[in-house]
Write a protein that holds these residues in place. Structure first.
Motif, PDB file in Angstrom:
ATOM      1  N   VAL A 150     -37.043  -3.647  -4.454  1.00  0.00           N
ATOM      2  CA  VAL A 150     -37.961  -2.618  -4.945  1.00  0.00           C
ATOM      3  C   VAL A 150     -38.293  -2.861  -6.422  1.00  0.00           C
ATOM      4  O   VAL A 150     -39.455  -2.857  -6.821  1.00  0.00           O
ATOM      5  CB  VAL A 150     -37.374  -1.195  -4.733  1.00  0.00           C
ATOM      6  N   ALA A 151     -37.264  -3.119  -7.226  1.00  0.00           N
ATOM      7  CA  ALA A 151     -37.482  -3.346  -8.662  1.00  0.00           C
ATOM      8  C   ALA A 151     -38.317  -4.609  -8.895  1.00  0.00           C
ATOM      9  O   ALA A 151     -39.194  -4.628  -9.764  1.00  0.00           O
ATOM     10  CB  ALA A 151     -36.142  -3.451  -9.392  1.00  0.00           C
ATOM     11  N   ALA A 152     -38.069  -5.656  -8.111  1.00  0.00           N
ATOM     12  CA  ALA A 152     -38.831  -6.898  -8.260  1.00  0.00           C
ATOM     13  C   ALA A 152     -40.302  -6.685  -7.903  1.00  0.00           C
ATOM     14  O   ALA A 152     -41.194  -7.194  -8.596  1.00  0.00           O
ATOM     15  CB  ALA A 152     -38.223  -7.999  -7.386  1.00  0.00           C
ATOM     16  N   CYS A 153     -40.553  -5.939  -6.851  1.00  0.00           N
ATOM     17  CA  CYS A 153     -41.948  -5.660  -6.462  1.00  0.00           C
ATOM     18  C   CYS A 153     -42.660  -4.845  -7.538  1.00  0.00           C
ATOM     19  O   CYS A 153     -43.796  -5.154  -7.908  1.00  0.00           O
ATOM     20  CB  CYS A 153     -41.987  -4.946  -5.107  1.00  0.00           C
ATOM     21  N   VAL A 154     -41.988  -3.828  -8.052  1.00  0.00           N
ATOM     22  CA  VAL A 154     -42.564  -3.016  -9.131  1.00  0.00           C
ATOM     23  C   VAL A 154     -42.822  -3.897 -10.354  1.00  0.00           C
ATOM     24  O   VAL A 154     -43.873  -3.805 -11.000  1.00  0.00           O
ATOM     25  CB  VAL A 154     -41.652  -1.822  -9.481  1.00  0.00           C
TER      26      VAL A 154
END
Length: 187
Positions: A86-90
């Protein structure tokens, strides 16, 4: 604005951000221990700050594996992997929005046969190209900058990122979890 001016604007922005965070000593705070503590600090606020720092870290050249390792060590391979995904996509989305805002599609306007040949390959199969690039290079900042400046549509960028990141993140999660067990680092 000409492509050379846009590229210069992006370079000055990224270099300025890097120098500022280096001079203030903030860049050094992006380490395993600090990120682990941040994740464990609070179930919601810690994860939101972790995501924000991942996005900022991507702009100042902090490798994504540092965030992944911290999440796996703090939360285990399954939850650490989900949080990192999730953090990488954001982070990738934030980089795309920021860099394409500053630089537009400056790479398309370059008068370079090599650049044009690479962009033509990206144009023929944007989604497949981005998935493969994500599988190979994950969240490497240079890839994010290049894709943002290439004029690739946001939809292709987003789908390629969402589909290309799970496999390498899962593999890294297994690796870091195994390494934690091997080094007797509890999570």
């Amino acid at each position: 604005m000409r492509s050379s001016h846009r590229l210069l604007l992006v370079i000055v922005f990224l270099l300025g951000l890097f120098v500022l965070f280096e001079a203030l000593g903030i860049r050094a705070q992006f380490n395993l221990q600090a990120l682990q503590a941040l994740i464990l600090m609070h179930p919601v606020a810690g994860l939101l700050l972790f995501t924000l720092l991942f996005a900022l870290g991507n702009l100042i050249q902090i490798p994504g594996w540092v965030f992944l390792a911290a999440a796996v060590l703090a939360l285990g391979r399954f939850y650490g992997g989900i949080v990192t995904y999730v953090a990488a996509c954001v982070s990738c989305i934030a980089t795309y929005v920021t860099i394409s805002y500053l630089g537009g599609n400056a790479l398309r306007e370059l008068n370079s046969p090599l650049a044009q040949r690479l962009l033509n390959g990206l144009d023929r199969r944007p989604l497949t190209s981005i998935i493969i690039l994500r599988m190979l290079f994950q969240t490497v900042p240079a890839l994010n900058y290049t894709l943002a400046l290439s004029g690739v549509r946001f939809r292709s960028y987003l789908l390629g990122t969402l589909l290309g990141l799970p496999l390498p993140i899962a593999l890294y999660c297994v690796f870091f979890d195994y390494l934690a067990i091997l080094l007797n680092i509890a999570h």
